[in-house]
Design a protein around this motif. Structure first.
Motif, PDB file in Angstrom:
ATOM      1  N   LEU A 164      17.498   3.914   1.159  1.00 47.10           N
ATOM      2  CA  LEU A 164      17.130   5.194   0.556  1.00 47.10           C
ATOM      3  C   LEU A 164      15.675   5.153   0.088  1.00 47.10           C
ATOM      4  O   LEU A 164      15.368   5.210  -1.107  1.00 47.10           O
ATOM      5  N   ILE A 165      14.775   5.051   1.073  1.00 47.32           N
ATOM      6  CA  ILE A 165      13.344   4.988   0.792  1.00 47.32           C
ATOM      7  C   ILE A 165      12.653   6.122   1.538  1.00 47.32           C
ATOM      8  O   ILE A 165      12.857   6.279   2.748  1.00 47.32           O
ATOM      9  N   PRO A 166      11.823   6.928   0.879  1.00 42.27           N
ATOM     10  CA  PRO A 166      11.099   7.991   1.577  1.00 42.27           C
ATOM     11  C   PRO A 166      10.167   7.434   2.651  1.00 42.27           C
ATOM     12  O   PRO A 166       9.693   6.295   2.553  1.00 42.27           O
ATOM     13  N   ASN A 167       9.867   8.253   3.648  1.00 39.44           N
ATOM     14  CA  ASN A 167       9.055   7.797   4.781  1.00 39.44           C
ATOM     15  C   ASN A 167       7.711   7.224   4.357  1.00 39.44           C
ATOM     16  O   ASN A 167       7.256   6.217   4.898  1.00 39.44           O
ATOM     17  N   ARG A 180      -0.205   7.855 -12.477  1.00 39.49           N
ATOM     18  CA  ARG A 180      -1.399   7.166 -12.002  1.00 39.49           C
ATOM     19  C   ARG A 180      -2.376   6.995 -13.155  1.00 39.49           C
ATOM     20  O   ARG A 180      -2.626   7.928 -13.917  1.00 39.49           O
ATOM     21  N   LEU A 181      -2.949   5.799 -13.256  1.00 45.18           N
ATOM     22  CA  LEU A 181      -3.902   5.528 -14.315  1.00 45.18           C
ATOM     23  C   LEU A 181      -5.185   6.326 -14.102  1.00 45.18           C
ATOM     24  O   LEU A 181      -5.479   6.779 -13.002  1.00 45.18           O
ATOM     25  N   SER A 182      -5.929   6.490 -15.173  1.00 46.46           N
ATOM     26  CA  SER A 182      -7.240   7.124 -15.053  1.00 46.46           C
ATOM     27  C   SER A 182      -8.168   6.203 -14.267  1.00 46.46           C
ATOM     28  O   SER A 182      -7.897   5.008 -14.081  1.00 46.46           O
ATOM     29  N   LEU A 183      -9.265   6.753 -13.804  1.00 45.17           N
ATOM     30  CA  LEU A 183     -10.230   5.966 -13.033  1.00 45.17           C
ATOM     31  C   LEU A 183     -10.744   4.790 -13.849  1.00 45.17           C
ATOM     32  O   LEU A 183     -10.885   3.674 -13.339  1.00 45.17           O
ATOM     33  N   ARG A 184     -11.002   5.019 -15.136  1.00 45.92           N
ATOM     34  CA  ARG A 184     -11.499   3.939 -15.997  1.00 45.92           C
ATOM     35  C   ARG A 184     -10.469   2.818 -16.110  1.00 45.92           C
ATOM     36  O   ARG A 184     -10.818   1.618 -16.026  1.00 45.92           O
ATOM     37  N   GLU A 185      -9.202   3.174 -16.306  1.00 46.81           N
ATOM     38  CA  GLU A 185      -8.156   2.154 -16.416  1.00 46.81           C
ATOM     39  C   GLU A 185      -7.982   1.392 -15.108  1.00 46.81           C
ATOM     40  O   GLU A 185      -7.769   0.167 -15.113  1.00 46.81           O
ATOM     41  N   GLU A 186      -8.089   2.092 -13.997  1.00 46.42           N
ATOM     42  CA  GLU A 186      -7.992   1.422 -12.705  1.00 46.42           C
ATOM     43  C   GLU A 186      -9.113   0.413 -12.519  1.00 46.42           C
ATOM     44  O   GLU A 186      -8.891  -0.714 -12.062  1.00 46.42           O
ATOM     45  N   MET A 187     -10.325   0.814 -12.888  1.00 46.11           N
ATOM     46  CA  MET A 187     -11.465  -0.086 -12.748  1.00 46.11           C
ATOM     47  C   MET A 187     -11.316  -1.319 -13.643  1.00 46.11           C
ATOM     48  O   MET A 187     -11.664  -2.438 -13.249  1.00 46.11           O
ATOM     49  N   GLN A 188     -10.785  -1.124 -14.838  1.00 48.00           N
ATOM     50  CA  GLN A 188     -10.581  -2.261 -15.741  1.00 48.00           C
ATOM     51  C   GLN A 188      -9.576  -3.252 -15.159  1.00 48.00           C
ATOM     52  O   GLN A 188      -9.762  -4.472 -15.259  1.00 48.00           O
ATOM     53  N   LEU A 189      -8.520  -2.728 -14.545  1.00 48.74           N
ATOM     54  CA  LEU A 189      -7.548  -3.606 -13.901  1.00 48.74           C
ATOM     55  C   LEU A 189      -8.173  -4.359 -12.729  1.00 48.74           C
ATOM     56  O   LEU A 189      -7.938  -5.556 -12.536  1.00 48.74           O
ATOM     57  N   MET A 190      -8.967  -3.641 -11.927  1.00 45.48           N
ATOM     58  CA  MET A 190      -9.610  -4.262 -10.764  1.00 45.48           C
ATOM     59  C   MET A 190     -10.504  -5.419 -11.198  1.00 45.48           C
ATOM     60  O   MET A 190     -10.565  -6.463 -10.544  1.00 45.48           O
ATOM     61  N   MET A 191     -11.216  -5.233 -12.295  1.00 46.33           N
ATOM     62  CA  MET A 191     -12.119  -6.276 -12.789  1.00 46.33           C
ATOM     63  C   MET A 191     -11.344  -7.521 -13.217  1.00 46.33           C
ATOM     64  O   MET A 191     -11.886  -8.633 -13.208  1.00 46.33           O
ATOM     65  N   LYS A 192     -10.068  -7.326 -13.559  1.00 45.81           N
ATOM     66  CA  LYS A 192      -9.217  -8.456 -13.948  1.00 45.81           C
ATOM     67  C   LYS A 192      -8.438  -9.016 -12.759  1.00 45.81           C
ATOM     68  O   LYS A 192      -7.583  -9.879 -12.928  1.00 45.81           O
ATOM     69  N   GLY A 193      -8.738  -8.516 -11.555  1.00 41.60           N
ATOM     70  CA  GLY A 193      -8.050  -8.994 -10.360  1.00 41.60           C
ATOM     71  C   GLY A 193      -6.635  -8.464 -10.235  1.00 41.60           C
ATOM     72  O   GLY A 193      -5.806  -9.071  -9.546  1.00 41.60           O
ATOM     73  N   ARG A 194      -6.371  -7.339 -10.873  1.00 45.53           N
ATOM     74  CA  ARG A 194      -5.028  -6.753 -10.828  1.00 45.53           C
ATOM     75  C   ARG A 194      -5.128  -5.317 -10.350  1.00 45.53           C
ATOM     76  O   ARG A 194      -6.217  -4.752 -10.229  1.00 45.53           O
ATOM     77  N   ALA A 195      -3.969  -4.715 -10.085  1.00 42.30           N
ATOM     78  CA  ALA A 195      -3.937  -3.310  -9.657  1.00 42.30           C
ATOM     79  C   ALA A 195      -2.551  -2.751  -9.928  1.00 42.30           C
ATOM     80  O   ALA A 195      -1.562  -3.488 -10.001  1.00 42.30           O
ATOM     81  N   GLN A 196      -2.484  -1.445 -10.095  1.00 41.19           N
ATOM     82  CA  GLN A 196      -1.211  -0.745 -10.223  1.00 41.19           C
ATOM     83  C   GLN A 196      -0.599  -0.676  -8.824  1.00 41.19           C
ATOM     84  O   GLN A 196      -1.228  -0.195  -7.882  1.00 41.19           O
ATOM     85  N   LEU A 197       0.629  -1.162  -8.657  1.00 49.44           N
ATOM     86  CA  LEU A 197       1.222  -1.327  -7.328  1.00 49.44           C
ATOM     87  C   LEU A 197       2.249  -0.240  -7.016  1.00 49.44           C
ATOM     88  O   LEU A 197       2.835   0.368  -7.911  1.00 49.44           O
ATOM     89  N   VAL A 198       2.490  -0.041  -5.730  1.00 51.37           N
ATOM     90  CA  VAL A 198       3.459   0.937  -5.245  1.00 51.37           C
ATOM     91  C   VAL A 198       4.869   0.401  -5.479  1.00 51.37           C
ATOM     92  O   VAL A 198       5.158  -0.772  -5.226  1.00 51.37           O
ATOM     93  N   ASP A 199       5.748   1.263  -5.947  1.00 47.44           N
ATOM     94  CA  ASP A 199       7.166   0.926  -6.113  1.00 47.44           C
ATOM     95  C   ASP A 199       7.897   1.363  -4.848  1.00 47.44           C
ATOM     96  O   ASP A 199       8.045   2.552  -4.584  1.00 47.44           O
ATOM     97  N   ARG A 200       8.341   0.418  -4.052  1.00 46.98           N
ATOM     98  CA  ARG A 200       9.011   0.718  -2.788  1.00 46.98           C
ATOM     99  C   ARG A 200      10.521   0.453  -2.845  1.00 46.98           C
ATOM    100  O   ARG A 200      11.177   0.320  -1.814  1.00 46.98           O
ATOM    101  N   ARG A 201      11.079   0.403  -4.030  1.00 43.60           N
ATOM    102  CA  ARG A 201      12.515   0.151  -4.149  1.00 43.60           C
ATOM    103  C   ARG A 201      13.335   1.322  -3.603  1.00 43.60           C
ATOM    104  O   ARG A 201      12.971   2.494  -3.809  1.00 43.60           O
ATOM    105  N   PRO A 202      14.457   1.033  -2.935  1.00 42.44           N
ATOM    106  CA  PRO A 202      15.374   2.111  -2.546  1.00 42.44           C
ATOM    107  C   PRO A 202      15.902   2.826  -3.780  1.00 42.44           C
ATOM    108  O   PRO A 202      15.953   2.265  -4.878  1.00 42.44           O
ATOM    109  N   LEU A 203      16.297   4.083  -3.602  1.00 40.83           N
ATOM    110  CA  LEU A 203      16.714   4.910  -4.731  1.00 40.83           C
ATOM    111  C   LEU A 203      17.904   4.304  -5.465  1.00 40.83           C
ATOM    112  O   LEU A 203      17.967   4.369  -6.702  1.00 40.83           O
ATOM    113  N   ASP A 204      18.853   3.723  -4.751  1.00 42.13           N
ATOM    114  CA  ASP A 204      20.016   3.139  -5.428  1.00 42.13           C
ATOM    115  C   ASP A 204      19.609   1.957  -6.303  1.00 42.13           C
ATOM    116  O   ASP A 204      20.120   1.795  -7.414  1.00 42.13           O
TER     117      ASP A 204
END
Length: 301
Positions: free
Chosen positions: A41-44, A219-243
């Motif tokens: 149950l994962i969207p395309n 989705r984080l703001s642009l500033r928050e995204e940049m701060q994460l990137m500088m720490k070698g991290r990123a907000q990731l996609v959740d690809r879990r099935p709905l169940d």
């Protein structure tokens, strides 16, 4: 929270979902059919096997493989694909829903910042794009929406049609829409939205009594995204099935939130004959000359 039931006979399943069956109630549930039990149950737009193709649609594949799970890039890809569908349909004089996020910069070839609000966090999909996304989804554009139907026989039709000449099992899912919709918004809410587009301009969607589920993401703001990137991290996609998403987030353990009905694929031909006698042939599911001709050819085949 997820009830599973196997049916050896297609007749038993028809009896189970019949409205006169007082032993169970499917009131308030919506349904989805899978021709194979292995399908998730994962969207395309979120299926791992579709990641490469999604980026080919929007950017010719020009993205680093280690960044395809970054949520910000995933949202940008979905936005550009939806915008392209919306713009081209509008240019051809086809009816499209009101979507101010698209409309305000529609003259531009590319809208670099349309998917985000620069300063603040934002929700994807935003309210004003959901109707447009539902339209695009129905016509084959990959989105993060998942198709459902109010009619269990329509879900069964799609499961049976795809399971012809197959081995293994097919599945009909049932999702407790009413219960999930009325959960307390702060205490035990499951973050699933139900979207029912206008049926008037879409005869197929009307015939199939379709609707969509959406699991919105922040989705984080642009500033928050940049701060994460500088720490070698990123907000990731959740690809879990709905169940799996429901099991991991639900707090109301006293209710059945989903039902999974499993039927042997060898029953598909028999089940389709029953559905046609009930008026659920291809000509009903796909109203028009094409559906009529397909039903005749399928019957004789």
């Amino acid at each position: 929270m997820i009830e599973e039931r196997n049916f050896e006979s297609i007749v038993d399943f028809f009896e189970y979902i019949a409205p006169w069956n007082r032993e169970q109630s499917l009131d308030g549930f919506v349904f989805r059919g899978h021709s194979k039990e292995a399908y998730k149950l994962i969207p395309n737009a979120l299926r791992p096997e579709n990641v490469e193709q999604l980026w080919k649609y929007v950017n010719g594949g020009n993205v680093q493989k280690d960044q395809t799970d970054f949520l910000s890039l995933q949202i940008d890809a979905e936005f550009q694909l939806l915008r392209e569908f919306y713009k081209l349909a509008d240019m051809q004089g086809l009816g499209v829903p009101t979507a101010n996020t698209f409309r305000k910069n529609l003259a531009q070839t590319f809208d670099a910042f349309g998917a985000r609000h620069i300063e603040n966090r934002s929700i994807w999909l935003p309210e004003d794009l959901r109707e447009a996304a539902a339209l695009a989804q129905h016509y084959g554009i990959p989105t993060r929406l998942l198709d459902w139907t109010y009619d269990p026989y329509v879900a069964l039709y799609f499961a049976l049609t795809g399971a012809l000449d197959s081995s293994g099992n097919l599945v009909v899912w049932a999702l407790n829409k009413d219960h999930i919709s009325f959960l307390h918004p702060t205490v035990n809410r499951i973050d699933i939205e139900f979207i029912t587009p206008h049926y008037s301009a879409n005869p197929n969607l009307n015939a199939q009594k379709g609707l969509f589920t959406l699991c919105p993401v922040e989705r984080l703001s642009l500033r928050e995204e940049m701060q994460l990137m500088m720490k070698g991290r990123a907000q990731l996609v959740d690809r879990r099935p709905l169940d799996e998403f429901i099991l991991s987030t639900a707090k109301d353990e006293g209710a059945t939130l989903m039902k999974k009905f499993i039927i042997a694929s060898e029953r598909a031909e028999e089940g389709l004959r029953f559905l046609e006698k009930m008026g659920y042939g291809t000509s009903r599911i796909f109203p028009g000359y094409d559906g009529v001709s397909k039903q005749i050819l399928e019957r004789n085949k």
